[in-house]
Scaffold this active site. Structure first.
Site, PDB file in Angstrom:
ATOM      1  CE1 TYR A  51     -89.047  -6.627-118.716  1.00 41.97           C
ATOM      2  CE2 TYR A  51     -89.399  -4.331-119.259  1.00 41.97           C
ATOM      3  CZ  TYR A  51     -88.681  -5.499-119.408  1.00 41.97           C
ATOM      4  OH  TYR A  51     -87.592  -5.512-120.237  1.00 41.97           O
ATOM      5  CG  HIS A 109     -89.032 -10.066-123.584  1.00 38.57           C
ATOM      6  ND1 HIS A 109     -89.840  -9.574-122.603  1.00 38.57           N
ATOM      7  CD2 HIS A 109     -87.769  -9.726-123.215  1.00 38.57           C
ATOM      8  CE1 HIS A 109     -89.103  -8.966-121.678  1.00 38.57           C
ATOM      9  NE2 HIS A 109     -87.844  -9.041-122.026  1.00 38.57           N
TER      10      HIS A 109
HETATM   11  N1  LIG Z   1     -85.162  -7.047-123.739  1.00 38.31           N
HETATM   12  C1  LIG Z   1     -84.688  -7.588-122.638  1.00 38.31           C
HETATM   13  O1  LIG Z   1     -84.531  -8.812-122.534  1.00 38.31           O
HETATM   14  C2  LIG Z   1     -84.306  -6.714-121.489  1.00 38.31           C
HETATM   15  C3  LIG Z   1     -83.511  -7.227-120.453  1.00 38.31           C
HETATM   16  C4  LIG Z   1     -83.149  -6.359-119.414  1.00 38.31           C
HETATM   17  C5  LIG Z   1     -83.587  -5.043-119.438  1.00 38.31           C
HETATM   18  N2  LIG Z   1     -84.388  -4.579-120.446  1.00 38.31           N
HETATM   19  C6  LIG Z   1     -84.895  -3.181-120.474  1.00 38.31           C
HETATM   20  O2  LIG Z   1     -83.796  -2.288-120.326  1.00 38.31           O
HETATM   21  C7  LIG Z   1     -84.017  -1.441-119.204  1.00 38.31           C
HETATM   22  C8  LIG Z   1     -82.710  -1.026-118.572  1.00 38.31           C
HETATM   23  O3  LIG Z   1     -81.937  -2.125-118.176  1.00 38.31           O
HETATM   24  P1  LIG Z   1     -81.770  -2.565-116.647  1.00 38.31           P
HETATM   25  O4  LIG Z   1     -82.939  -2.125-115.889  1.00 38.31           O
HETATM   26  O5  LIG Z   1     -81.426  -4.015-116.699  1.00 38.31           O
HETATM   27  O6  LIG Z   1     -80.421  -1.839-116.169  1.00 38.31           O
HETATM   28  P2  LIG Z   1     -79.780  -0.373-116.251  1.00 38.31           P
HETATM   29  O7  LIG Z   1     -80.735   0.612-116.803  1.00 38.31           O
HETATM   30  O8  LIG Z   1     -78.443  -0.505-116.883  1.00 38.31           O
HETATM   31  O9  LIG Z   1     -79.503  -0.068-114.702  1.00 38.31           O
HETATM   32  C9  LIG Z   1     -80.509   0.172-113.780  1.00 38.31           C
HETATM   33  C10 LIG Z   1     -79.848   0.294-112.408  1.00 38.31           C
HETATM   34  O10 LIG Z   1     -78.914   1.384-112.416  1.00 38.31           O
HETATM   35  C11 LIG Z   1     -79.216   2.320-111.391  1.00 38.31           C
HETATM   36  N3  LIG Z   1     -79.052   3.674-111.970  1.00 38.31           N
HETATM   37  C12 LIG Z   1     -79.881   4.335-112.817  1.00 38.31           C
HETATM   38  N4  LIG Z   1     -79.380   5.525-113.169  1.00 38.31           N
HETATM   39  C13 LIG Z   1     -78.191   5.639-112.534  1.00 38.31           C
HETATM   40  C14 LIG Z   1     -77.194   6.642-112.504  1.00 38.31           C
HETATM   41  N5  LIG Z   1     -77.311   7.781-113.194  1.00 38.31           N
HETATM   42  N6  LIG Z   1     -76.079   6.431-111.726  1.00 38.31           N
HETATM   43  C15 LIG Z   1     -75.944   5.285-111.018  1.00 38.31           C
HETATM   44  N7  LIG Z   1     -76.849   4.286-111.019  1.00 38.31           N
HETATM   45  C16 LIG Z   1     -77.966   4.463-111.769  1.00 38.31           C
HETATM   46  C17 LIG Z   1     -80.647   2.038-110.987  1.00 38.31           C
HETATM   47  O11 LIG Z   1     -80.806   2.225-109.593  1.00 38.31           O
HETATM   48  P3  LIG Z   1     -81.881   3.313-109.010  1.00 38.31           P
HETATM   49  O12 LIG Z   1     -83.228   2.790-109.335  1.00 38.31           O
HETATM   50  O13 LIG Z   1     -81.552   3.311-107.555  1.00 38.31           O
HETATM   51  O14 LIG Z   1     -81.539   4.616-109.686  1.00 38.31           O
HETATM   52  C18 LIG Z   1     -80.807   0.543-111.293  1.00 38.31           C
HETATM   53  O15 LIG Z   1     -80.397  -0.230-110.194  1.00 38.31           O
HETATM   54  C19 LIG Z   1     -84.928  -2.300-118.309  1.00 38.31           C
HETATM   55  O16 LIG Z   1     -85.522  -1.538-117.293  1.00 38.31           O
HETATM   56  C20 LIG Z   1     -85.865  -2.866-119.335  1.00 38.31           C
HETATM   57  O17 LIG Z   1     -86.819  -1.894-119.722  1.00 38.31           O
HETATM   58  C21 LIG Z   1     -84.731  -5.401-121.481  1.00 38.31           C
END
Ligand SMILES: NC(=O)c1ccc[n+]([C@@H]2O[C@H](COP(=O)([O-])OP(=O)(O)OC[C@H]3O[C@@H](n4cnc5c(N)ncnc54)[C@H](OP(=O)(O)O)[C@@H]3O)[C@@H](O)[C@H]2O)c1
Length: 278
Positions: A51, A109
């Site tokens: 990241y 990962h």
């Molecule tokens: N292990 C892996 O391979 C892997 C892969 C992907 C992700 N991850 C981890 O999982 C975390 C979360 O997944 P993600 O970032 O893919 O997606 P997510 O948390 O499902 O969604 C994030 C998105 O949703 C929006 N959001 C956040 N809270 C909200 C709410 N209450 N209402 C409406 N929209 C909202 C955010 O926009 P705003 O910023 O505008 O609020 C952002 O665009 C990552 O940050 C990372 O740490 C791990």
């Protein structure tokens, strides 16, 4: 009850049910959001070598004033660093960037079929014994890979972190983890914001005075699944945290389970030699 008291236990690890995801958060925004999250009551932060924000995550951690031992900190090693020597170097560099002596959880990962698990896992276990990580686990592992990994690892694996949200059924992975005493950690738990406009979630939310996003997170934590939603907005930090003061009925849980579909996956999962990893 404060959010930090909601934990799942897995092989001695006490993982807070809600954490802050940090993928794509960079620079000042990242440090500020991590700091704010901890001030608001988050006690679990998820980052990764890939990241490119471990320095800022560490900065936010220190800026929050919350004691290091009160925060559950996860980082992940990128698959191109899975040879034993690279794994150790990568983990040590993460600790330097984060400015901590150990992380609470160190994950592989993504699976890397080019380097056998029989090489990587003993090396990961060694890092735990060296004290670089309090606990170790995997991410994006299928049921078959979990089985293989558990057989090889001589230290307990405490979780599999996988994509999971209302549009993607992961009950097989959850069951496989549970059977082995492992936690399931749901990434992209609000489907990258995709839950926001769902009519079913909005309707159910209305009866509880909650948003569609809160209902979608509650659906997961009510099953004992850890969630790590990401946001770059301070007001949404509180929204995503306030999921422990209501309960979905069995009928509502059943109705939400119907939202999953075959092409519900968002993150490209297929390892094809040139995967779109994130
Ligand atoms: N292990 C892996 O391979 C892997 C892969 C992907 C992700 N991850 C981890 O999982 C975390 C979360 O997944 P993600 O970032 O893919 O997606 P997510 O948390 O499902 O969604 C994030 C998105 O949703 C929006 N959001 C956040 N809270 C909200 C709410 N209450 N209402 C409406 N929209 C909202 C955010 O926009 P705003 O910023 O505008 O609020 C952002 O665009 C990552 O940050 C990372 O740490 C791990």
């Amino acid at each position: 009850m404060p959010a930090e008291t909601h934990v799942v236990e897995a092989h001695g690890a006490r993982i807070p049910l809600i954490g802050l995801g940090t993928w794509d958060l960079r620079g000042r925004t990242c440090a500020r959001i991590v700091e704010q999250a901890l001030r608001l009551g988050y006690r679990h932060i998820d980052t990764a070598e890939m990241y490119d924000n471990e320095r800022e995550v560490g900065e936010g951690l220190r800026g929050s004033g919350v004691k290091r031992d009160e925060v559950f900190l996860t980082t992940k090693v990128w698959p191109s660093h899975f040879s034993p020597r690279e794994l150790e170097r990568s983990a040590k560099e993460s600790l330097v960037r984060l400015r901590v002596t150990a992380v609470d959880l160190l994950l592989l990962h993504w699976p890397n079929p080019q380097i056998p698990l029989s090489e990587t896992l003993p090396a990961l276990c060694k890092l735990k014994r060296m004290g670089l990580a309090r606990h170790i686990g995997v991410s994006n592992f299928t049921v078959a890979l979990i089985e293989e990994a558990v057989k090889i690892a001589e230290e307990p694996l405490v979780c599999d972190q996988v994509e999971m949200h209302v549009f993607l059924d992961q009950s097989k992975v959850v069951a496989a983890c549970r059977q082995r005493g492992m936690a399931t950690v749901a990434y992209s738990p609000i489907a990258r914001g995709g839950v926001k406009n769902d009519q079913v979630l909005a309707r159910i939310g209305k009866t509880h005075g909650k948003s569609a996003a809160q209902v979608s997170l509650r659906f997961l934590v009510q099953q004992g699944v850890v969630v790590i939603p990401r946001t770059s907005r301070v007001e949404r930090l509180s929204e995503n945290l306030e999921i422990f003061d209501f309960e979905l009925t069995a009928a509502e849980m059943g109705e939400i389970a119907q939202l999953s579909h075959r092409d519900g996956r968002i993150v490209d999962y297929a390892y094809s030699g040139s995967p779109k990893w994130d």
